[in-house]
Scaffold this motif. Structure first.
Motif, PDB file in Angstrom:
ATOM      1  N   SER A   5     -82.897 -39.350 -55.675  1.00 41.69           N
ATOM      2  CA  SER A   5     -81.954 -40.016 -56.565  1.00 41.69           C
ATOM      3  C   SER A   5     -80.617 -40.219 -55.903  1.00 41.69           C
ATOM      4  O   SER A   5     -79.905 -41.160 -56.223  1.00 41.69           O
ATOM      5  CB  SER A   5     -81.782 -39.217 -57.864  1.00 41.69           C
ATOM      6  N   ALA A 273     -80.897 -46.746 -60.824  1.00 41.07           N
ATOM      7  CA  ALA A 273     -82.215 -46.250 -61.200  1.00 41.07           C
ATOM      8  C   ALA A 273     -83.334 -47.110 -60.643  1.00 41.07           C
ATOM      9  O   ALA A 273     -84.281 -46.615 -60.043  1.00 41.07           O
ATOM     10  CB  ALA A 273     -82.332 -46.174 -62.724  1.00 41.07           C
ATOM     11  N   PHE A 340     -93.259 -47.225 -63.982  1.00 46.20           N
ATOM     12  CA  PHE A 340     -92.148 -47.567 -63.094  1.00 46.20           C
ATOM     13  C   PHE A 340     -92.647 -48.185 -61.794  1.00 46.20           C
ATOM     14  O   PHE A 340     -91.935 -48.976 -61.158  1.00 46.20           O
ATOM     15  CB  PHE A 340     -91.290 -46.332 -62.814  1.00 46.20           C
ATOM     16  N   ILE A 352     -88.409 -41.170 -59.675  1.00 45.35           N
ATOM     17  CA  ILE A 352     -88.609 -41.916 -60.917  1.00 45.35           C
ATOM     18  C   ILE A 352     -90.051 -42.382 -61.018  1.00 45.35           C
ATOM     19  O   ILE A 352     -90.687 -42.283 -62.070  1.00 45.35           O
ATOM     20  CB  ILE A 352     -87.634 -43.117 -60.985  1.00 45.35           C
ATOM     21  N   PRO A 359     -91.594 -46.611 -68.813  1.00 49.19           N
ATOM     22  CA  PRO A 359     -90.248 -47.186 -68.964  1.00 49.19           C
ATOM     23  C   PRO A 359     -90.013 -47.828 -70.324  1.00 49.19           C
ATOM     24  O   PRO A 359     -88.884 -47.848 -70.818  1.00 49.19           O
ATOM     25  CB  PRO A 359     -90.169 -48.211 -67.832  1.00 49.19           C
ATOM     26  N   GLY A 436     -85.479 -38.731 -69.393  1.00 49.65           N
ATOM     27  CA  GLY A 436     -85.646 -38.975 -67.961  1.00 49.65           C
ATOM     28  C   GLY A 436     -86.527 -37.977 -67.252  1.00 49.65           C
ATOM     29  O   GLY A 436     -86.838 -38.164 -66.070  1.00 49.65           O
ATOM     30  N   LEU A 442     -82.637 -41.279 -63.784  1.00 49.38           N
ATOM     31  CA  LEU A 442     -83.244 -41.902 -64.955  1.00 49.38           C
ATOM     32  C   LEU A 442     -82.678 -41.305 -66.233  1.00 49.38           C
ATOM     33  O   LEU A 442     -82.445 -42.020 -67.215  1.00 49.38           O
ATOM     34  CB  LEU A 442     -84.763 -41.717 -64.911  1.00 49.38           C
TER      35      LEU A 442
END
Length: 807
Positions: A5, A273, A340, A352, A359, A436, A442
């Protein structure tokens, strides 16, 4: 925070918009223009309504003139800050872009755009409100009664709502269309411009309106036992002007910047993201908000069977919220894939993709949490501020034992309500965060989406808020003119009480949006730190971030304490500014009653322009210190103590600011409606000792609910955005090859010096109520004090820019 991330900002930043996504952005721009078209249509609808008698028109004309003169003077003062901010924004470094100069120009340019939009919405909303209040008063006394009067007031608020969603969405979509992958950096400028102007308008307008209101109540209602809007009170015109520059212009700008900053945070975190698709989906949700704004305003209709206007407003709000949730669910299934991995974008971080989240359900869940939070805040705030609920009734009952118990009861209500509101907002933030899963990026994007979802109803929320001061002013015009019959006066009193509740509700919702936006911006700040550390050559960014954000570090603990302390100092400065200015108003109104005894038997007219000028002068002078504190304090902490301490500073400010804002807003709202409860006949009614006690409570609550409390909302976002903007420089000058301790320390010391000088300058200004005894003692006679007082007012009169239109 996972390593993937952290790397995300660099990966997602290179994404460009596909052809289909360009189409979505253009559609968002079209819907923004549709909202502006509805605003223009509603303006014509409002202005076609009847304008009442000539006397009513003259009173409304004086209010219009005073409000316009104040805003023009305020914008001239703020222009200096805008110019300085544009220069500094261009000088501050940006990261993660191959077009640094172009992005800096864009960021500075859209700072101006955000500031202009915020100013325009506040000014336009105020200009229409000062014309609508006359028409609402006339309609209440006409054949249409309360249904027509409420329709005019709410349609006027609808105009401000359409301007908010239209210009906010237009600005955000335009940045995305022009700057593509660099849009998040440019949007920082757009959000900062909106937030900075909103904070200044909130503080300045709040000081003006509450100085006039407190002065009018204390001298008119308490000392001379005349009605609130009696034309014999020299502060009445200033009071009505203040309702417009504070509650209309200030709150409209406040809600616009909430909308803009929340959208900015969602777009920044969205791109972080999952690349370009993260830039588009928040725009789609905001486009849904345009449709909801149109629907909500159109379905707000007062039925003859409704108990009061609040019934109609609540019905429309809850219907709008339900339709919004359904609409967002539909567009989520249409636009988003079910995994995702289905995005097919290299910008998607591995954590993610591996989270196993859908999503579609993440987006729907986050937006629904925001919508439910808005509805829950509305219900909770209504409970603590409505006249038919126990907290307000208990405050009213305490008026039988004097002003002290009224004040104590109101403080108790505010403190208790702050706890429940904070827990409710915290549950909303944490619920969105949990969506998330294991991905922090996320989770933060989900928090930003919750804020965006809450603001899909912002069109209705803004209309609710503007409804309050319009109803208040309409009652004032009717009372001052004496041209409305008893039935019309009763209708206006009912609408005014409803307006008090809607203003309290919208303040609560604005606080919730501030927390969501500040939390999302805090996430943006940590992402910016990660990118800046990477640019500075730090190999293990993840470990460095953990060390920076470690609260066990005494440096960070100090930062947290300073962040909480700034909220208290800001609130104290704002309340003290009202007290100082109100003292001057009290002395001026007393002087006029004393020197012109014909005012009471209506053979002489008050000098309204003097009070308007006092409030205008003091509001401009007093707003500078809180404004400088909001801008300079993060700079001092960031460059003086480092990036980790600045993060802790923001956390402390968000926590303390949430509690303080709710406490101030709900205490003030409860005191106000307790006064209304007594004025409606409870515990002796108007003129009784209980009434005098509740008036005292209301005057204490005025700067709470309309100056300091609401101003905390933009304060939190201004400080977050300042931190976001300076983060690359803070990191660069602390670590890596660009480390420059002398420059960093110098900047911190200069910022501290500016804040210290501003606070000392503010505290050294004399308090009008405190001058008279000192002068009298020095002269040895009361006559000398009176002469000094008269000289002071002659000087103030020489600066007066407001013509007296009231006969």
């Amino acid at each position: 925070m996972s390593g993937t991330s952290i790397d995300l900002a660099a990966e997602g930043g290179g994404a460009s918009l596909s052809g289909s996504n360009v189409v979505f952005v253009i559609v968002a721009l079209v819907f923004a223009l549709i909202a502006l078209g509805f605003a223009a249509m509603f303006v014509q609808s409002v202005l076609r309504a009847g304008r009442g008698t000539k006397n009513m028109q003259e009173i409304a004309g004086a209010v219009q003139e005073g409000a316009s003169a104040y805003l023009i003077r305020q914008f001239r003062t703020l222009a200096v800050f805008v110019v300085i901010a544009v220069v500094l924004l261009f000088l501050l470094p940006v990261h993660d872009t191959d077009n640094e100069t172009w992005v800096k120009i864009g960021r500075s340019l859209f700072f101006i755009v955000g500031a202009v939009f915020s100013s325009f919405i506040g000014g336009a909303g105020m200009a229409l409100a000062t014309r609508a209040n006359l028409r609402v008063a006339a309609a209440a006394g006409g054949p249409g009664g309360r249904e027509t009067a409420m329709g005019i007031a709410f349609r006027t608020g609808g105009v401000v709502g359409f301007l908010t969603v239209g210009l906010g969405l237009f600005g955000g979509a335009l940045v995305v269309l022009i700057f593509r992958s660099d849009a998040p950096t440019v949007l920082e400028g757009f959000g900062f411009g909106a937030a900075l102007l909103a904070m200044f308008m909130r503080v300045g307008g709040g000081i003006f309106t509450k100085a006039a209101d407190v002065g009018a109540d204390l001298v008119g209602k308490v000392e001379n036992n005349i009605p609130e809007d009696d034309p014999r009170n020299a502060a009445t015109i200033a009071d009505n002007v203040g309702d417009n520059v504070g509650d209309c212009a200030g709150m409209a700008a406040d809600l616009f910047e909430s909308y803009a900053v929340t959208l900015v945070a969602a777009l920044i975190l969205g791109q972080a993201a999952f690349g370009q698709d993260g830039l588009i989906f928040p725009l789609i949700v905001s486009t849904v908000g345009v449709v909801i704004a149109i629907l909500g305003v159109f379905i707000t209709r007062l039925r003859p069977s409704d108990r009061n206007g609040l019934t109609a407003i609540n019905r429309a709000f809850y219907i709008s919220a339900a339709v919004s949730a359904i609409a967002v669910a539909v567009v989520s299934f249409i636009y988003l894939p079910d995994t995702f991995a289905g995005f097919g974008d290299a910008g998607i971080a591995r954590d993610i993709v591996d989270s196993g989240r859908n999503p579609q359900f993440v987006a729907i869940g986050a937006v629904v949490i925001g919508i439910v939070l808005a509805a829950a805040i509305q219900a909770l705030t209504g409970y603590f501020t409505e006249t038919n609920r126990r907290p307000v009734q208990d405050i009213g009952k305490s008026s039988q034992t004097g002003a002290a118990t009224v004040v104590l009861a109101g403080i108790s209500v505010g403190l208790e309500s702050a706890v429940y509101s904070a827990l409710l907002i915290g549950a909303g933030v944490y619920g969105a965060f949990l969506l998330g899963g294991s991905s922090l990026t996320l989770s933060l994007f989900a928090v930003a989406l919750a804020g965006t979802g809450l603001l899909t109803t912002v069109g209705v929320i803004v209309a609710m808020d503007t409804f309050g001061p319009i109803s208040d002013n309409a009652q004032g015009i009717a009372e001052m003119s004496g041209d409305i019959d008893e039935k019309g006066a009763k209708i206006l009193t009912e609408l005014d009480a409803v307006g008090n509740t809607t203003k309290a509700i919208t303040k609560g919702i604005a606080i919730a949006t501030a927390v969501l936006a500040a939390t999302a911006l805090f996430g943006s700040y940590t992402n910016t730190l990660a990118s800046s550390l990477s640019d500075a050559g730090i190999a293990d960014v993840q470990t460095e971030i953990y060390q920076l954000l470690n609260i066990a570090n005494p440096r960070n603990l100090v930062g947290l304490l300073i962040g909480a302390a700034v909220v208290f100092l800001f609130s104290g400065l704002a309340i003290n500014a009202v007290s100082r200015s109100a003292g001057a108003v009290v002395m001026e109104v007393r002087r006029q009653f004393r020197e012109h005894p014909g005012i009471m038997d209506r053979t002489e007219r008050p000098e309204y322009g003097r009070v308007v000028d006092i409030c205008t002068r003091d509001a401009q002078r007093e707003l500078l210190t809180p404004g400088l504190l909001a801008i300079m304090a993060p700079i001092a902490v960031g460059f003086g103590l480092g990036a980790g301490a600045l993060a802790a500073y923001l956390a402390g400010a968000i926590g303390a600011g949430t509690l303080m804002a709710v406490f101030l807003a709900n205490s003030g709202g409860a005191w106000d409606n307790a006064k209304k409860l007594v004025e409606d006949g409870s515990y002796g009614g108007k003129g009784s000792e209980a009434h005098a006690a509740t008036v005292i409570g209301d005057t204490v609550g005025d700067p709470f609910k309309d100056t300091a409390g609401p101003a905390i909302n933009p304060l939190l976002k201004v400080m977050n955005l300042v931190s976001l903007l300076i983060a690359p420089a803070v990191v660069a000058w602390n670590v890596g090859s660009e480390q420059n301790t002398p420059l960093r320390v110098t900047i911190a010391l200069v910022a501290v010096a500016i804040v210290t000088a501003a606070v000392v300058w503010s505290k050294r200004k004399p308090i009008s109520m405190g001058d008279e005894p000192a002068v009298a003692a020095a002269a040895g006679a009361a006559d000398t004090a009176k002469a000094a007082q008269d000289e002071q007012h002659r000087d103030a009169a020489a600066q007066s820019r407001i013509k007296d239109n009231v006969g």
